[in-house]
Design a protein around this motif. Structure first.
Motif, PDB file in Angstrom:
ATOM      1  N   TRP A 184       3.821  16.486  25.507  1.00  0.00           N
ATOM      2  CA  TRP A 184       2.817  15.452  25.712  1.00  0.00           C
ATOM      3  C   TRP A 184       1.599  15.739  24.825  1.00  0.00           C
ATOM      4  O   TRP A 184       1.057  16.842  24.814  1.00  0.00           O
ATOM      5  N   LEU A 185       1.167  14.713  24.083  1.00  0.00           N
ATOM      6  CA  LEU A 185       0.057  14.839  23.151  1.00  0.00           C
ATOM      7  C   LEU A 185      -0.931  13.705  23.363  1.00  0.00           C
ATOM      8  O   LEU A 185      -0.562  12.628  23.859  1.00  0.00           O
ATOM      9  N   PRO A 186      -2.194  13.891  22.990  1.00  0.00           N
ATOM     10  CA  PRO A 186      -3.142  12.775  23.051  1.00  0.00           C
ATOM     11  C   PRO A 186      -2.695  11.643  22.141  1.00  0.00           C
ATOM     12  O   PRO A 186      -2.079  11.862  21.091  1.00  0.00           O
ATOM     13  N   LEU A 187      -3.017  10.420  22.530  1.00  0.00           N
ATOM     14  CA  LEU A 187      -2.572   9.257  21.762  1.00  0.00           C
ATOM     15  C   LEU A 187      -3.146   9.260  20.355  1.00  0.00           C
ATOM     16  O   LEU A 187      -2.470   8.825  19.413  1.00  0.00           O
ATOM     17  N   GLN A 188      -4.362   9.757  20.190  1.00  0.00           N
ATOM     18  CA  GLN A 188      -4.946   9.763  18.851  1.00  0.00           C
ATOM     19  C   GLN A 188      -4.200  10.716  17.928  1.00  0.00           C
ATOM     20  O   GLN A 188      -4.136  10.475  16.714  1.00  0.00           O
ATOM     21  N   ASP A 189      -3.617  11.785  18.466  1.00  0.00           N
ATOM     22  CA  ASP A 189      -2.801  12.667  17.627  1.00  0.00           C
ATOM     23  C   ASP A 189      -1.497  12.003  17.216  1.00  0.00           C
ATOM     24  O   ASP A 189      -0.931  12.325  16.161  1.00  0.00           O
ATOM     25  N   LEU A 190      -1.005  11.081  18.038  1.00  0.00           N
ATOM     26  CA  LEU A 190       0.267  10.426  17.744  1.00  0.00           C
ATOM     27  C   LEU A 190       0.120   9.271  16.765  1.00  0.00           C
ATOM     28  O   LEU A 190       1.008   9.053  15.923  1.00  0.00           O
TER      29      LEU A 190
END
Length: 815
Positions: free
Chosen positions: A396-402
Motif C-alpha cells: 500500500w502506497l500513498p496515491l501521490q506516489d502512484l
C-alpha cells in the motif's frame, strides 16, 4: 446457479411459467397516459391486481451470494462445505396463523401479536457493566491525564466527567419492550414497504454459530437509518440474538432516547450532533471501546454500519480488532449484510418526538412503496483474517506516489501498489489509543473496513428499479420506447446473473418493467398518445431526479466495475488516436500504420501493456468499495482488460508468424548452455516474450456497449474534473466542512449551467472527490486546534500542473 426450493415462504410470489418465458422483443407496455386531474400515471396493463402493489420476485434459479473470501478466510469458507442450505426467502411482512401455535378466526386477526410473543428473546444482563467500564485501564488513563492526579484520585472526577456517557453504557435490551417495538415495526413497515424479503441461505449457519457461542458482529453499508431497524427485526423474527445496534442518530427527545436504549440502540451522546463531534471528545473513544469489550464478554451481538464515502463507522471495527489483538476478546465472526431497496427511504439524522409521530401518522395513509431484499452473508473469523497474513497490506502506497509521476512527468510506466486510504480510519478515531499507530497496523484496519464494504456490497441484490435506472441514465439518456426498454431489461438481467449477482425481482418481463416505472414515475417523463401503442420514457432533467436515478444505479456499477474500468481505458486510448490524427492503427512498437482516410473506423490495434497501465491508473481513482481489497491492483487491471474480451468488445489480434512459436530450432541463434554464475541467466531464455494486442470488435452493438460501460464511471470522473477546475474559485485555507460545502455548491452551479450531468454534484460525490485530491497531494491538510483546514498545495498552485491533472482525468471521459 442453484435451484431454489418453492416452500411455503415464497410459493405465492412466483409467477406462472408462461409469463416468465415471454420473449423480450415481443414485450411492450400496452399504454401509458398522463392524467389531467393529477400528476399520477394511469396504467392499462393486463396483469393481476396484486402485481400492482407487490413486485414479482424470486425466480426458479438464482446465484448463491454471500460466501466469505476464499483468499483471506479459507478456513471459514471450508466450514460451509457439505452443509445444505434452504435457498429460500422469507417475507417478514407476510405473517399468518401458520407461524403461530394456534389456529382459528381470531388467531388470523391477532397472528402478528401472537408471532411476536412467541419469538425468542435472549437476556441482556447489565448489573455491573457501568462499574466494569469505569474501572477499565483505558478510561482510568484518560481521566488521570485530564485530572492531573494520581491513580488513586481517579474516582473523584468520574461522575461529572462520565455523566454524558452513562446512558450509553447502560444501554440494554428489555424483552417486553423489544416485543412491543418489533410488533410496531412490523405494522409500520407493512405501510412503508410492499415486502421485506430475507435470504435464508446462511441463516442455518448463523444459528449454528450462535449455538456454539460465537461472537457475531453484523456489518452493513449505510443507506438509511432504516437499516438499523431492519437488521434487529430480521434477527428477532428468526429467533437469533438481537444485536446492540450502533446508530449514528441524534435523538432530541429524552423519552425516545430511553425507549431506543432499552432495545439495544447505542445512540450518539446528547451533546454531539455528529459522529465527528463525538469522536473529538477524548473520553468517548475509550469508553466506547470498553463498552464493546464488555458487551462481547457478555456474549452479546453487535450491529455496525459503515459509510463507503467517508468511512464513518469503521472505527468500531478497529476497536474490535484492537480488543482481539490485546487478548480481551478471543475472536469474533463478522457477518456482512446486504440491504437493497427499491426506493431508498429518506431519513434525517436528527429526530424529535413530533417528527416521529408525524411520520407514523403519514405512513398509515399511503400505499406501500417498493420492497426490500436482505442478504445475510456467511460469517468469517476476524482473527483468521488478521493473523493468517493472507490479507496483505505491504504494497500500500500513498496515491501521490502512484499517480503524480505519471501526471506531472508524463511517465508511461506505473508504480505498482495499492492506494492507501488512511482517511477511512483517522488517527483520532483509532480504538481509544493515544499514540499514533504504525502504517501496517492502520493499513490492516483499513483493509478490514474495505473488505467488509466490498463484501456487503457484493451480496446486495440488484432491484428492478436499480436496473431500469441504470439503463435510463447510462444507455438511454435521451429517452427510450418501452419495447426497447423491456428488451434491454432482459439482456441486463442475464448479464447480472452471469456475473453471479443476485437480482431482487422475477416473473414476467412486462410486470417487472411496469412495477419499476411506477416507482420511478416522479423521476421520469412518460409521453404517450392514444395513437401510439409504445410510450416513450425520458429521465426528468432535474437535480433531484438525476440524483435519485444515480443512487439506484450504483449497485449496477459495482457489478460491472471491471468492464467499466476496461472500457474507460479503451476510450482513453481511442481518444488519443483521434486527437493525434496520425494513424488508424497503433501498435506496441510504435510503428505507424495506414493513413487516416475520412472517418476513422474501429480498426485500431491496442497494446495490452499500455491498455493495462491505463486501467491500473484509473483504478487508483475509484472510490472505496469497488476494488476487492484482497486483490492486487495489477491483477484487477488485467481482469478489467480480460473482461472486455469476454463480453465481446475486444478481440485478440492474430499476429502472423514466419516461424511457429514451438519451433525453437529455427530461431535465430542456437540453444546454448549457460553457467550458473552468469548474471543474465534465466530459465526462460528459450522462450519468446510475446506482447498481446487487441482490436475493437466490429459488431454494430459494440460502440453502444462500450459507451454504456464508460458512462457508469463518467459521473465520478466528471466530479473530479469539475473539482479541479473549481479550486481556482476558492479562497483557502478553509475548515474541511466549509471547503467541501463550497465544492458541492460549485458542482451544483456547474451542472445547472450545463443543464446536464446532475449525477456529478451530490454531497457524497463532492466528499469523495475532495478526499481523492487530498490523497493525490492536490489539497493539503493542516490540523489545528479548531479542526482540520484544507488548502491548495504549493505544487498545484501552478495552473500548469492543475491543467495536467485535468487532462489526465478527462482522458477517461468518453465524450
Amino acid at each position: 446457479m442453484v435451484h431454489e426450493k418453492n416452500d411455503w415462504i415464497n410459493k405465492d410470489m412466483v409467477l406462472p411459467s408462461n409469463q416468465q418465458n415471454r420473449p423480450a422483443w415481443s414485450c411492450s407496455l400496452k399504454a401509458i397516459r398522463l392524467c389531467d386531474n393529477n400528476n399520477h400515471l394511469s396504467w392499462e396493463l393486463k396483469i393481476k391486481k396484486k402485481l400492482m402493489t407487490v413486485p414479482p420476485c424470486l425466480g426458479k434459479f438464482r446465484p448463491v451470494v454471500g460466501q466469505c473470501c476464499h483468499q483471506c478466510t479459507p478456513d471459514s469458507l471450508r466450514k460451509k462445505l457439505g452443509h445444505n442450505s434452504s435457498l429460500g426467502f422469507h417475507d417478514l411482512l407476510s405473517v399468518n396463523e401458520t407461524q403461530t401455535r394456534y389456529r382459528g378466526w381470531l388467531v388470523r386477526r391477532l397472528c402478528c401479536a401472537l408471532f411476536v410473543s412467541g419469538c425468542k428473546v435472549y437476556t441482556s444482563p447489565v448489573s455491573n457493566r457501568l462499574e466494569r467500564v469505569c474501572q477499565s485501564n483505558r478510561v482510568k488513563e484518560v481521566l488521570t491525564a485530564e485530572d492531573k492526579a494520581p491513580e488513586g484520585a481517579v474516582s473523584r472526577g468520574q461522575p461529572n466527567r462520565l455523566s454524558p456517557l452513562l446512558h450509553l453504557i447502560k444501554t440494554s435490551i428489555s424483552p417486553g419492550l423489544l416485543r412491543f417495538v418489533s410488533w410496531v415495526m412490523l405494522k409500520t413497515f407493512a405501510s412503508v414497504f410492499g415486502s421485506i424479503q430475507v435470504n435464508l441461505n446462511h441463516l442455518t449457519e448463523l444459528h449454528r454459530a450462535s449455538q456454539e457461542g460465537s461472537l457475531l458482529v453484523y456489518v452493513h453499508v449505510r443507506h438509511s437509518i432504516v437499516d438499523c431497524a431492519l437488521i434487529p427485526l430480521v434477527l428477532f423474527c428468526h429467533n437469533l440474538r438481537v444485536p446492540y445496534t450502533v446508530c449514528p442518530l441524534q435523538v432530541n427527545s429524552s423519552f425516545l432516547r430511553s425507549i431506543l436504549q432499552k432495545v439495544g440502540v447505542v445512540l450518539l451522546p446528547p451533546s454531539a450532533l455528529t459522529e465527528q463531534e463525538a469522536e473529538m471528545d477524548s473520553l468517548y473513544s475509550p469508553v466506547m471501546t470498553s463498552l464493546v469489550r464488555e458487551l462481547l464478554r457478555e456474549g452479546q451481538v453487535i450491529s455496525v454500519g459503515v459509510s463507503a464515502e467517508s468511512g464513518r463507522g469503521g472505527q468500531w471495527l478497529a476497536r474490535i480488532r484492537q480488543l482481539i489483538k490485546e487478548g480481551s476478546v478471543p475472536d469474533v465472526s463478522l457477518v456482512p449484510v446486504g440491504i437493497s431497496y427499491d426506493c431508498v427511504p429518506k431519513t434525517n439524522l436528527q429526530v424529535g418526538l413530533s417528527t416521529v409521530l408525524w411520520w407514523l401518522w403519514s405512513v398509515l395513509w399511503r400505499r406501500p412503496g417498493g420492497s426490500v431484499r436482505i442478504h445475510l452473508a456467511q460469517p468469517f473469523s476476524l482473527k483468521e483474517m488478521c493473523e493468517s497474513g493472507r490479507c496483505r497490506v505491504d504494497e500500500w502506497l500513498p496515491l501521490q506516489d502512484l499517480l503524480l509521476p505519471v501526471i506531472l512527468n508524463n511517465r508511461t510506466d506505473c508504480v505498482f501498489g495499492r492506494r492507501r486510504m488512511l482517511w477511512l480510519l483517522p488517527s483520532c478515531h483509532y480504538a481509544s489509543e493515544q499514540e499514533e499507530q504504525t502504517h501496517p497496523e492502520r493499513d490492516l484496519s483499513v483493509a478490514i473496513i474495505l473488505h467488509l464494504i466490498f463484501s456487503a456490497t457484493s451480496c446486495m441484490a440488484v432491484m428492478s428499479t436499480s436496473l431500469v435506472s441504470s439503463l435510463l441514465l447510462y444507455k438511454h439518456r435521451k429517452g427510450v420506447s418501452t419495447s426497447v426498454l423491456c428488451r434491454d431489461v432482459a439482456w441486463l438481467t442475464e448479464e447480472l446473473l452471469f456475473r453471479n449477482k443476485d437480482v431482487g425481482f422475477g416473473g414476467g418481463l412486462v410486470e417487472v418493467v411496469h412495477y419499476s416505472l411506477s416507482l420511478l414515475a416522479p423521476q421520469l417523463i412518460i409521453a404517450a398518445a392514444p395513437s401510439r401503442k409504445d410510450p416513450f420514457i425520458v429521465p426528468r432533467p432535474s437535480l433531484a431526479a438525476t440524483l435519485h436515478l444515480a443512487l439506484q444505479a450504483q449497485i449496477v456499477t459495482h457489478a460491472f466495475i471491471l468492464e467499466a474500468v476496461g472500457a474507460c481505458a479503451v476510450s482513453a486510448m481511442l481518444c488519443e488516436v483521434v486527437v493525434s490524427g496520425v494513424s488508424s492503427r497503433v501498435r506496441s512498437d510504435g510503428v505507424e500504420g495506414e493513413e487516416v482516410r475520412g472517418d476513422m473506423e474501429f480498426d485500431v490495434v491496442l497494446c495490452q501493456s499500455e491498455l493495462t497501465e491505463r486501467a491500473l491508473q484509473l483504478c487508483h481513482l475509484l472510490p472505496p468499495g469497488f476494488v476487492p481489497p484482497c486483490q492486487s491492483s495489477q491483477s484487477f487491471a488485467l481482469d478489467a482488460v480480460d473482461s472486455l474480451v469476454r463480453c465481446g468488445i475486444l478481440i485478440m489480434e492474430e499476429v502472423p508468424r514466419d516461424v511457429p512459436i514451438c519451433d525453437f530450432w529455427k530461431k535465430e541463434g542456437t540453444l546454448t548452455w549457460t553457467t550458473t554464475d552468469d548474471p543474465y541467466h534465466s530459465d526462460s531464455d528459450c522462450e519468446e516474450q510475446d506482447l498481446r494486442s487487441y482490436k475493437i470488435s466490429q459488431p454494430s452493438q459494440c460502440p453502444e456497449m462500450l459507451f454504456f460501460l464508460c458512462s457508469m464511471l463518467a459521473g465520478h470522473l466528471r466530479t473530479l474534473c469539475w473539482t479541479v477546475t473549481g479550486l481556482d474559485l476558492i479562497d483557502t485555507p478553509l475548515p474541511e466542512a466549509e471547503f467541501v460545502a463550497q465544492i458541492h455548491s460549485y458542482l451544483c452551479d456547474t451542472a445547472k449551467k450545463k443543464k446536464e450531468h446532475y449525477e456529478s454534484c451530490s454531497e457524497e460525490a463532492a466528499h469523495t472527490a475532495v478526499r481523492t485530491l487530498i490523497d493525490l497531494g492536490v489539497i493539503s491538510e493542516e490540523r489545528e486546534k479548531g479542526g482540520v483546514f484544507l488548502g491548495i498545495s504549493s505544487l498545484f498552485q501552478l495552473s500548469e500542473n492543475r491543467q495536467k491533472l485535468h487532462r489526465f482525468i478527462s482522458q477517461y471521459l468518453y465524450n
